[in-house]
Design an enzyme around this catalytic site. Structure first.
Site, short mmCIF file in Angstrom:
data_model
loop_
_atom_site.label_atom_id
_atom_site.label_comp_id
_atom_site.label_asym_id
_atom_site.label_seq_id
_atom_site.Cartn_x
_atom_site.Cartn_y
_atom_site.Cartn_z
N HIS A 133 -46.20 31.12 19.90
CA HIS A 133 -46.18 29.95 20.54
C HIS A 133 -46.19 29.86 22.02
O HIS A 133 -46.79 29.08 22.82
CB HIS A 133 -45.07 28.94 20.01
N HIS A 186 -48.78 19.84 17.74
CA HIS A 186 -47.29 19.52 17.17
C HIS A 186 -47.31 19.79 15.50
O HIS A 186 -47.02 18.98 14.73
CB HIS A 186 -46.73 18.25 17.58
#
Length: 713
Positions: free
Chosen positions: A34, A77
């Protein structure tokens, strides 16, 4: 995801010792996929990030619009939204707004790109309602309008929805925050109190979803849009007073990422006290440094400007802490209650290893190229099934929950056109067109062609509004990079984007990658997906075009229709097949046709413009002719198609449908090279072939209006 044995060995060799608990947490956060892009970095370098009109990349891409700078970005998200749709989506909105704010731009618009599973599943209905409510509540409360988006439904996303939000901002050219931090500059953390919510959220986003995923709720952050609004106002005021050298959102990886990345970017070090930070609850040092509590930003401020900055923050009741300063050591040194708890090389921590992972096309994927012979269908029934598909039908239920009027910039609103159009109040009558697109079926069937097709649809949407495309950002979602047969999709999608952006000279100036979009319950990955957000410049917003028509308008089709049903909505809605090759991307043709459309839009008598994409010509005509009906003559459709289904439902690119007054038709045809394929009016949606009616759909408007909503509520 824990560090691998190889990574731990590399850390110990570089440090000459074993890392302590705080340092391990920092590495685990920063070296996650990430934050570090360790698997994707090599391939992302293929993208063309620069052009004369591109000012800055990074957290927010900034494009020169002449009189002002426009910043924009997209980010996902996904994992949080699968576990807690409301909070996951809401915090995604907050994060993308802060990314725009970090450049000094005022956030002026949001768009969402959402992919959900089978709408008949209760889990998916829960996802949809929670995500839409989260985006709506946060955006509405913070005062940033949601002006457009894209929503898809596909069974492969039932457990793993894709939730991406894009944001656009505007900044005066003399107020861009892009200074250079130097030794002695102060590090101020402003915004919410730091708590245990969001602990190691970046690590959570870097692994598969598992059964019993409720245990991951600690990785879900808690949104506070009111604090976000105070941050926006205070940072813009400090920007105007020139008190900010540099600003960074405390997003994924928390302090560990923000401190190390900024220090490494400028060849600096950091010295900071974790116990100086304002906390919501008692926390250990490792928790403080990797917490991803929301509505927090790192401000870099010169010592002589600190008092003035503090006054602004106090004026808006924004909590803040001066936690340290930049140094010339090149090391991130952290203290907690007087004890040194971390001492790491900033560059080593920030960059991490770059992996050269293997990739190969899965053998089963080759079989999907073959499209079996399709039985003849009743064209009227086929039209009904396509128009009522939630992928084609109106998304009114979604966008009516969003405030799209706040800030009084929105000219072309949700549901009105192919792209949202926003006024540049700073330079009237100019404006910004922005569109976002995705198509998971295309990128699944052929990731290179599919990625290019998605990019080109966003390109057409911007052009259809009357704007010239300038730049794009991408969100790329895929499965585990550790599996060569899944990583192949990612590599090919990037190859497709790198090719097409150069062909049409619209650079991809930023983006985000999300891996591990699969779950351990079913063992399935999502359909690998590219989401493209593109902006364009509108010279006069009063001339912006909508996807609309009026009674008596002629329908002019520009571009050729090829027999390209692979990956189409027709193939899925009618035959329940996801097979074949997606449409061949033809970027040089797209660029030529776009120039003709931009010229045609200036012709008096062009009522509306709509690109032809998902659902083919049938969907485009139905959407354009709502309220009036239309007659479509298939034999007038140019191209090498053979069956009427191909003319009606092919999703070939480089095509636009124009609604034109009869008296303007000759000039429009001359400019575009298009053909008149029908006329607006008459009530139903009628389809003729060689003068014979082959389909008539009386309830086409009801199908478009209720196809999604009727299955959701």
């Amino acid at each position: 995801m824990p560090l691998t044995e190889e990574e731990l060995k590399l850390i110990e060799e570089t440090l000459g010792r074993k890392p302590n608990q705080v340092e391990l947490a920092m590495f685990e956060a920063q070296w996650s996929e990430h934050c570090s892009y360790k698997s994707s970095r090599k391939h992302l370098r293929k993208l063309k990030m620069d052009s004369p009109w591109v000012v800055k990349g990074g957290d927010a891409a900034v494009v020169d619009f002449g009189s002002v700078y426009v910043a924009f970005r997209i980010e996902s998200h996904n994992h949080p939204s699968a576990v807690d749709p409301y909070n996951g989506a809401a915090t995604g909105v907050g994060g993308i707004i802060r990314d725009i704010l970090s450049s000094g731009a005022k956030p002026i618009a949001l768009l969402d790109d959402l992919i959900f599973g089978d709408l008949d599943e209760n889990l998916v209905k829960w996802h949809v309602k929670g995500v839409v409510k989260g985006i709506s509540d946060y955006g509405n409360r913070v005062g940033v309008p949601t002006v457009g988006g894209e929503t898809w439904f596909d069974p492969d996303f039932t457990r793993n929805p894709m939730v991406s939000v894009a944001c656009v901002g505007v900044c005066p050219k003399d107020k861009l925050i892009n200074g250079t931090p130097r030794p002695g500059d102060l590090i101020v953390i402003a915004g919410n109190y730091t708590g245990k919510d969001g602990l190691l959220g970046s690590s959570f986003a870097s692994k598969n979803l598992e059964e019993g995923v409720e245990e991951e709720y600690a990785a879900i952050q808690v949104p506070d849009p009111l604090m976000e609004k105070l941050l926006i106002d205070s940072i813009l005021e400090m920007r105007d007073e020139r008190l900010l050298v540099f600003v960074k959102d405390l997003g994924g990886g928390g302090l560990a990422t923000a401190l190390s990345e900024v220090a490494a970017s400028f060849g600096l070090g950091v010295e900071a006290r974790l116990d100086a930070l304002h906390l919501r609850e008692p926390m250990e040092a490792w928790e403080i440094v990797v917490s991803e509590s929301q509505e927090r930003m790192m401000l870099v401020i010169r010592p002589e400007d600190l008092e003035r900055a503090k006054k602004v923050l106090e004026k808006y009741d924004v909590p803040y802490s001066v936690i340290g300063k930049f140094t010339d050591t090149g090391r991130v040194v952290l203290y907690y209650n007087g004890e040194k708890v971390a001492d790491l090389p900033a560059k080593f921590l920030a960059e991490g290893p770059e992996l050269d992972r293997p990739y190969e096309r899965p053998k089963w994927h080759l079989e999907l190229e073959l499209l079996p012979p399709l039985p003849e269908v009743d064209l009227g029934d086929a039209i009904r099934k396509v128009l009522s598909s939630p992928n084609v039908a109106s998304k009114r239920w979604i966008y009516e929950q969003y405030d799209h009027e706040v800030q009084i910039r929105t000219v072309v609103k949700p549901g009105e056109g192919d792209a949202a159009v926003l006024r540049l109040l700073e330079d009237p009558p100019k404006g910004i067109a922005v569109a976002t697109d995705s198509n998971p079926r295309y990128t699944f069937l052929d990731p290179l062609w599919g990625a290019a097709d998605v990019f080109l649809e966003a390109y057409r949407n911007v052009v259809a509004s009357g704007a010239r495309p300038l730049a794009a950002v991408d969100q790329v979602d895929a499965g585990s990079p550790e599996r060569p047969d899944r990583f192949w999709f990612f590599v090919r999608m990037i190859d497709g984007l790198a090719w097409v952006e150069r062909e049409v000279d619209v650079p991809i100036v930023g983006g985000k990658v999300s891996f591990y979009n699969e779950d351990d319950v079913t063992g399935k990955q999502i359909k690998p997906t590219v989401m493209i957000t593109m902006i364009g410049k509108v010279e006069n917003v009063y001339n912006a075009k909508r996807a609309r028509a009026e009674e008596g308008d002629l329908l002019v089709l520009v571009g050729e229709t090829f027999p390209e049903l692979g990956g189409s909505e027709f193939l899925w809605s009618v035959h329940k097949l996801v097979r074949g090759k997606p449409p061949v991307p033809r970027p040089s043709t797209e660029a030529r046709v776009a120039e003709r459309i931009l010229k045609a839009i200036k012709v008096s008598g062009v009522t509306g413009v709509h690109d032809v994409s998902v659902g083919g010509l049938a969907a485009a005509v139905a959407e354009l002719a709502k309220g009036f009906g239309a007659t479509l003559e298939l034999d007038k459709v140019k191209g090498p198609w053979k069956r009427p289904e191909e003319a009606l439902f092919s999703e070939s690119g480089a095509r636009y449908l124009l609604a034109v007054k009869p008296e303007a038709a000759e000039e429009v045809l001359k400019v575009t090279g298009g053909t008149v394929v029908g006329k607006v009016g008459g009530g139903p949606l009628r389809v003729l072939l060689n003068g014979k009616e082959v389909a008539s759909v009386d309830d086409f408007e009801d199908l478009l209006e209720n196809g999604m909503t009727s299955r959701l509520v």
